[in-house]
Motif scaffolding. Structure first.
Motif, PDB file in Angstrom:
ATOM      1  N   ARG A 143      28.999  15.082 -29.324  1.00 48.02           N
ATOM      2  CA  ARG A 143      28.639  16.070 -28.291  1.00 48.02           C
ATOM      3  C   ARG A 143      29.842  16.990 -28.141  1.00 48.02           C
ATOM      4  O   ARG A 143      30.952  16.535 -27.863  1.00 48.02           O
ATOM      5  CB  ARG A 143      28.353  15.402 -26.935  1.00 48.02           C
ATOM      6  CG  ARG A 143      27.232  14.361 -26.938  1.00 48.02           C
ATOM      7  CD  ARG A 143      25.850  14.958 -27.135  1.00 48.02           C
ATOM      8  NE  ARG A 143      24.792  13.963 -26.993  1.00 48.02           N
ATOM      9  CZ  ARG A 143      24.216  13.308 -28.009  1.00 48.02           C
ATOM     10  NH1 ARG A 143      24.604  13.556 -29.257  1.00 48.02           N
ATOM     11  NH2 ARG A 143      23.259  12.437 -27.794  1.00 48.02           N
ATOM     12  N   ARG A 146      11.642  20.165 -29.042  1.00 47.03           N
ATOM     13  CA  ARG A 146      11.507  18.709 -28.880  1.00 47.03           C
ATOM     14  C   ARG A 146      10.162  18.345 -28.240  1.00 47.03           C
ATOM     15  O   ARG A 146       9.523  17.376 -28.613  1.00 47.03           O
ATOM     16  CB  ARG A 146      12.690  18.170 -28.066  1.00 47.03           C
ATOM     17  CG  ARG A 146      12.810  16.656 -28.155  1.00 47.03           C
ATOM     18  CD  ARG A 146      14.123  16.132 -27.621  1.00 47.03           C
ATOM     19  NE  ARG A 146      14.013  14.726 -27.324  1.00 47.03           N
ATOM     20  CZ  ARG A 146      14.522  13.726 -28.049  1.00 47.03           C
ATOM     21  NH1 ARG A 146      15.231  13.984 -29.116  1.00 47.03           N
ATOM     22  NH2 ARG A 146      14.342  12.463 -27.716  1.00 47.03           N
ATOM     23  N   CYS A 180      17.077   9.781 -31.140  1.00 43.92           N
ATOM     24  CA  CYS A 180      16.298   9.956 -32.367  1.00 43.92           C
ATOM     25  C   CYS A 180      14.798   9.933 -32.058  1.00 43.92           C
ATOM     26  O   CYS A 180      14.288   8.960 -31.508  1.00 43.92           O
ATOM     27  CB  CYS A 180      16.636   8.828 -33.330  1.00 43.92           C
ATOM     28  SG  CYS A 180      15.631   8.825 -34.816  1.00 43.92           S
ATOM     29  N   PRO A 228      21.754   2.432 -32.026  1.00 47.09           N
ATOM     30  CA  PRO A 228      21.647   2.947 -33.406  1.00 47.09           C
ATOM     31  C   PRO A 228      20.937   4.291 -33.467  1.00 47.09           C
ATOM     32  O   PRO A 228      21.097   5.022 -34.441  1.00 47.09           O
ATOM     33  CB  PRO A 228      20.832   1.876 -34.132  1.00 47.09           C
ATOM     34  CG  PRO A 228      20.110   1.141 -33.069  1.00 47.09           C
ATOM     35  CD  PRO A 228      20.972   1.191 -31.845  1.00 47.09           C
ATOM     36  N   PHE A 229      20.172   4.620 -32.427  1.00 44.26           N
ATOM     37  CA  PHE A 229      19.425   5.882 -32.434  1.00 44.26           C
ATOM     38  C   PHE A 229      19.996   6.894 -31.446  1.00 44.26           C
ATOM     39  O   PHE A 229      19.316   7.853 -31.070  1.00 44.26           O
ATOM     40  CB  PHE A 229      17.952   5.607 -32.128  1.00 44.26           C
ATOM     41  CG  PHE A 229      17.283   4.740 -33.174  1.00 44.26           C
ATOM     42  CD1 PHE A 229      16.963   5.262 -34.420  1.00 44.26           C
ATOM     43  CD2 PHE A 229      16.994   3.408 -32.921  1.00 44.26           C
ATOM     44  CE1 PHE A 229      16.362   4.477 -35.397  1.00 44.26           C
ATOM     45  CE2 PHE A 229      16.391   2.609 -33.892  1.00 44.26           C
ATOM     46  CZ  PHE A 229      16.074   3.148 -35.130  1.00 44.26           C
ATOM     47  N   GLY A 230      21.253   6.705 -31.039  1.00 43.90           N
ATOM     48  CA  GLY A 230      21.866   7.643 -30.099  1.00 43.90           C
ATOM     49  C   GLY A 230      21.228   7.497 -28.729  1.00 43.90           C
ATOM     50  O   GLY A 230      20.755   6.418 -28.360  1.00 43.90           O
ATOM     51  N   GLY A 231      21.184   8.627 -27.948  1.00 43.03           N
ATOM     52  CA  GLY A 231      20.617   8.482 -26.613  1.00 43.03           C
ATOM     53  C   GLY A 231      20.397   9.784 -25.879  1.00 43.03           C
ATOM     54  O   GLY A 231      20.728  10.878 -26.351  1.00 43.03           O
ATOM     55  N   ARG A 277      18.745  13.603 -26.688  1.00 46.81           N
ATOM     56  CA  ARG A 277      18.897  13.764 -28.134  1.00 46.81           C
ATOM     57  C   ARG A 277      18.541  12.497 -28.889  1.00 46.81           C
ATOM     58  O   ARG A 277      18.719  12.418 -30.105  1.00 46.81           O
ATOM     59  CB  ARG A 277      20.344  14.163 -28.492  1.00 46.81           C
ATOM     60  CG  ARG A 277      20.876  15.365 -27.797  1.00 46.81           C
ATOM     61  CD  ARG A 277      20.017  16.586 -27.975  1.00 46.81           C
ATOM     62  NE  ARG A 277      19.904  17.069 -29.328  1.00 46.81           N
ATOM     63  CZ  ARG A 277      20.176  18.319 -29.703  1.00 46.81           C
ATOM     64  NH1 ARG A 277      20.601  19.190 -28.810  1.00 46.81           N
ATOM     65  NH2 ARG A 277      20.009  18.704 -30.954  1.00 46.81           N
ATOM     66  N   ALA A 296      16.566  13.851 -41.623  1.00 50.31           N
ATOM     67  CA  ALA A 296      16.985  12.839 -40.640  1.00 50.31           C
ATOM     68  C   ALA A 296      16.297  11.503 -40.877  1.00 50.31           C
ATOM     69  O   ALA A 296      16.815  10.463 -40.487  1.00 50.31           O
ATOM     70  CB  ALA A 296      16.669  13.338 -39.227  1.00 50.31           C
ATOM     71  N   GLY A 297      15.127  11.516 -41.531  1.00 46.37           N
ATOM     72  CA  GLY A 297      14.322  10.312 -41.527  1.00 46.37           C
ATOM     73  C   GLY A 297      14.218   9.536 -42.823  1.00 46.37           C
ATOM     74  O   GLY A 297      13.813   8.382 -42.819  1.00 46.37           O
ATOM     75  N   HIS A 303      16.307  23.866 -27.783  1.00 50.77           N
ATOM     76  CA  HIS A 303      16.164  22.485 -28.254  1.00 50.77           C
ATOM     77  C   HIS A 303      15.006  21.800 -27.541  1.00 50.77           C
ATOM     78  O   HIS A 303      14.145  21.181 -28.157  1.00 50.77           O
ATOM     79  CB  HIS A 303      17.478  21.710 -28.050  1.00 50.77           C
ATOM     80  CG  HIS A 303      17.306  20.233 -28.234  1.00 50.77           C
ATOM     81  ND1 HIS A 303      17.184  19.359 -27.180  1.00 50.77           N
ATOM     82  CD2 HIS A 303      17.184  19.489 -29.362  1.00 50.77           C
ATOM     83  CE1 HIS A 303      17.004  18.135 -27.658  1.00 50.77           C
ATOM     84  NE2 HIS A 303      17.002  18.184 -28.970  1.00 50.77           N
TER      85      HIS A 303
HETATM   86  C1  HEM Z   1      16.911   3.681 -39.288  1.00 50.29           C
HETATM   87  C2  HEM Z   1      16.592   4.977 -39.310  1.00 50.29           C
HETATM   88  C3  HEM Z   1      17.183   6.023 -38.427  1.00 50.29           C
HETATM   89  C4  HEM Z   1      18.387   6.040 -37.765  1.00 50.29           C
HETATM   90  C5  HEM Z   1      19.463   4.972 -37.772  1.00 50.29           C
HETATM   91  C6  HEM Z   1      18.441   7.305 -37.043  1.00 50.29           C
HETATM   92  C7  HEM Z   1      19.508   7.656 -36.225  1.00 50.29           C
HETATM   93  C8  HEM Z   1      19.560   8.844 -35.521  1.00 50.29           C
HETATM   94  C9  HEM Z   1      20.659   9.229 -34.660  1.00 50.29           C
HETATM   95  C10 HEM Z   1      21.896   8.384 -34.386  1.00 50.29           C
HETATM   96  C11 HEM Z   1      20.366  10.447 -34.158  1.00 50.29           C
HETATM   97  C12 HEM Z   1      21.257  11.274 -33.211  1.00 50.29           C
HETATM   98  C13 HEM Z   1      20.941  10.932 -31.782  1.00 50.29           C
HETATM   99  C14 HEM Z   1      21.938  11.486 -30.790  1.00 50.29           C
HETATM  100  O1  HEM Z   1      22.637  12.462 -31.076  1.00 50.29           O
HETATM  101  O2  HEM Z   1      22.020  10.932 -29.677  1.00 50.29           O
HETATM  102  C15 HEM Z   1      19.084  10.854 -34.687  1.00 50.29           C
HETATM  103  C16 HEM Z   1      18.451  12.045 -34.383  1.00 50.29           C
HETATM  104  C17 HEM Z   1      17.269  12.445 -34.941  1.00 50.29           C
HETATM  105  N1  HEM Z   1      16.460  11.711 -35.788  1.00 50.29           N
HETATM  106 FE1  HEM Z   1      16.816   9.817 -36.446  1.00 50.29          FE
HETATM  107  N2  HEM Z   1      17.305   8.009 -37.277  1.00 50.29           N
HETATM  108  C18 HEM Z   1      16.499   7.271 -38.112  1.00 50.29           C
HETATM  109  C19 HEM Z   1      15.234   7.621 -38.562  1.00 50.29           C
HETATM  110  C20 HEM Z   1      14.594   8.783 -38.261  1.00 50.29           C
HETATM  111  C21 HEM Z   1      13.249   9.130 -38.681  1.00 50.29           C
HETATM  112  C22 HEM Z   1      12.311   8.210 -39.467  1.00 50.29           C
HETATM  113  C23 HEM Z   1      13.006  10.402 -38.246  1.00 50.29           C
HETATM  114  C24 HEM Z   1      11.758  11.253 -38.396  1.00 50.29           C
HETATM  115  C25 HEM Z   1      10.875  11.099 -39.353  1.00 50.29           C
HETATM  116  C26 HEM Z   1      14.185  10.857 -37.525  1.00 50.29           C
HETATM  117  C27 HEM Z   1      14.318  12.091 -36.931  1.00 50.29           C
HETATM  118  C28 HEM Z   1      15.372  12.460 -36.119  1.00 50.29           C
HETATM  119  C29 HEM Z   1      15.472  13.759 -35.469  1.00 50.29           C
HETATM  120  C30 HEM Z   1      14.489  14.907 -35.584  1.00 50.29           C
HETATM  121  C31 HEM Z   1      16.658  13.740 -34.706  1.00 50.29           C
HETATM  122  C32 HEM Z   1      17.190  14.852 -33.813  1.00 50.29           C
HETATM  123  C33 HEM Z   1      16.765  14.602 -32.359  1.00 50.29           C
HETATM  124  C34 HEM Z   1      17.314  15.641 -31.391  1.00 50.29           C
HETATM  125  O3  HEM Z   1      18.402  16.157 -31.615  1.00 50.29           O
HETATM  126  O4  HEM Z   1      16.617  15.929 -30.390  1.00 50.29           O
HETATM  127  N3  HEM Z   1      15.124   9.853 -37.555  1.00 50.29           N
HETATM  128  N4  HEM Z   1      18.600   9.858 -35.508  1.00 50.29           N
END
Ligand code: HEM
Length: 445
Positions: free
Chosen positions: A313, A98, A377, A369-372, A375, A258-259, A94
């Motif tokens: 997790r 990343r 986002c 909203p984007f986790g932490g 991991r 995801a996005g 991972h």
């Molecule tokens: C409002 C829009 C978005 C929300 C609410 C959101 C939310 C999240 C959340 C909650 C996670 C999990 C984090 C965790 O497990 O701690 C995540 C992971 C991720 N998101 Fe987003 N996301 C958004 C937009 C995007 C966009 C625009 C992209 C890319 C173009 C993206 C790519 C990813 C990727 C690749 C992961 C995995 C990260 C990892 O596991 O290392 N997300 N997102």
């Protein structure tokens, strides 16, 4: 081993409740059972929710060898994203993916995509009918899809662009809340859902691999390209090796999955709330040229209507958390939606009040909203820039009102929480020049 307290209802009933009221269910369970509580669901078995910022910090900053997000994500996302997907990998593999993906998504880097975001939104809005109610969420999806294809994939060929636009939406439609049930994942051939999903995926893969091949074939790198795929094509692993085609495919599909819908849903909720909160809409329209209030609107939307209600997790060994000893195998879920409405963190938590983010900003473990942690986002900056740009473009180009005064209920769709009627709106007028500074109406039909 005793688990934290939680409802004793049958698993199916608990699943039905959380699906019907994703936010309220979680917040009420916290009020009743405390900051750490258990639940039981079909397929997932017993899970443990955590709704306290300090405990969530422990989870997010805990060692990645114990807290497996990839394994947890794979239980809901399956294997469609491939063996290199950032979302479903854990530990060393991972981290190595990343490291390659982070630079193009850095806060400063994503600002360069604002222009394509604005142009895409402007073109979309121009086609909206006046006086007829329509669902905004699919329109937001069209914008966010176009933005990913242009800014992330770097597609420039019109024919391929049309094929992507045609082939991607069926992938989302074939993914529903029940798809994590093993029965739904079995490919029974013919017209079974899993078989249709595999075919839809193969059709998208064909386009992705086509794009990768063409870009590798370019005789010299095109200096004016700054899309994410171009940056990944020149990225190198620590041993100097470039990313393979399969790695690139898996990550592009991951970024798309995801996005695209997440950002579209966040935007839909922003409009759903704004069009029902006249004071906030007024203030936003008055300050649309500046980023400060607009940014606060985006943050407040994602607090009150988090697109993802919780993140997972899976424990690889036993841990102590909040006085409980949780065994290996437990799925621990930071309860984003419950933390976001804690009255001790957010007074009058159900009010849509962006001002709360003007002075203090968001505390990292109270606004999730984007986790932490490792991991978090990687698209968080990209999504917030896109939400700001699209809100600004739409609100300065059309006068909108909600199609009905009744707020839209939060509803689970696959892993996200969407407005129940997909955000029904009416365009009252297209605005031009000076008029574009004028008001969006807040009255209802
Ligand atoms: C409002 C829009 C978005 C929300 C609410 C959101 C939310 C999240 C959340 C909650 C996670 C999990 C984090 C965790 O497990 O701690 C995540 C992971 C991720 N998101 Fe987003 N996301 C958004 C937009 C995007 C966009 C625009 C992209 C890319 C173009 C993206 C790519 C990813 C990727 C690749 C992961 C995995 C990260 C990892 O596991 O290392 N997300 N997102």
């Amino acid at each position: 081993m005793s688990f934290p307290p939680g409802p004793r209802l049958p698993r199916l009933v608990q699943a039905a409740r959380v699906t019907a009221e994703p936010y309220a269910w979680m917040a009420k369970r916290r009020e009743r059972y405390g900051d750490v509580f258990s639940s039981r669901f079909p397929f997932f078995g017993r899970v443990v929710y955590v709704a306290d910022p300090d405990l969530i910090k422990q989870v997010f900053t805990g060692t990645p060898t114990v807290f497996h997000a990839g394994e947890a994500n794979a239980t809901v996302l399956g294997d469609a994203l491939g063996e290199h997907s950032l979302l479903t990998l854990d530990e060393g593999r991972h981290l190595s993916q990343r490291k390659l993906l982070l630079p193009p998504f850095h806060g400063q880097s994503v600002r360069r995509y604002a222009e394509v975001m604005a142009a895409t939104a402007a073109a979309e809005v121009a086609s909206w009918p006046v006086g007829t109610p329509f669902a905004l969420r699919p329109r937001m999806q069209a914008i966010t899809l176009e933005v990913i294809l242009r800014a992330v994939f770097g597609v420039r060929d019109d024919e391929r662009m049309d094929l992507f636009r045609e082939r991607i939406p069926p992938l989302g439609e074939l993914n529903t809340a029940l798809d994590f049930l093993p029965l739904m994942q079995r490919d029974l051939g013919g017209f079974s859902k899993a078989a249709r999903f595999r075919r839809a995926l193969a059709a998208v893969d064909e386009l992705i691999y086509g794009e990768i091949a063409d870009r590798r074939d370019m005789l010299r790198p095109d200096g004016d390209r700054d899309d994410v795929l171009s940056l990944l094509l020149s990225a190198r692993h620590e041993d100097g090796a470039p990313m393979t085609d399969v790695e690139l495919r898996d990550e592009l599909l991951t970024l798309l999955t995801a996005g695209h819908e997440t950002t579209a849903t966040g935007l839909s909720w922003a409009f759903e709330r704004l069009l029902r909160t006249p004071r906030v809409l007024e203030r936003l329209l008055d300050s649309l040229d500046e980023d400060e209030y607009l940014d606060a609107v985006v943050k407040e939307t994602l607090r009150l209507r988090p697109v993802v209600a919780d993140v997972g997790r899976k424990l690889t060994s036993a841990i102590e958390l909040g006085g409980w000893r949780l065994p290996a195998g437990t799925l621990v879920l930071p309860a984003i939606a419950a933390v976001h409405v804690r009255p001790d963190l957010y007074p009058e938590p159900h009010e849509f009040r962006p001002e709360r983010f003007l002075d203090d900003g968001a505390e990292s473990y109270a606004w999730l909203p984007f986790g932490g942690g490792v991991r978090r986002c990687i698209g968080a900056s990209f999504a917030q820039v896109e939400m700001r740009v699209v809100l600004r473009e739409v609100l300065s180009r059309v006068r909108l009102r909600a199609a009905s005064e009744r707020p839209e209920r939060p509803k689970i769709k696959h892993v996200t929480v969407v407005p129940s009627r997909d955000c029904q709106v009416v365009v009252e007028a297209h605005l031009t020049g000076a008029a574009s500074r004028a008001r969006s109406s807040v009255a209802s039909a």
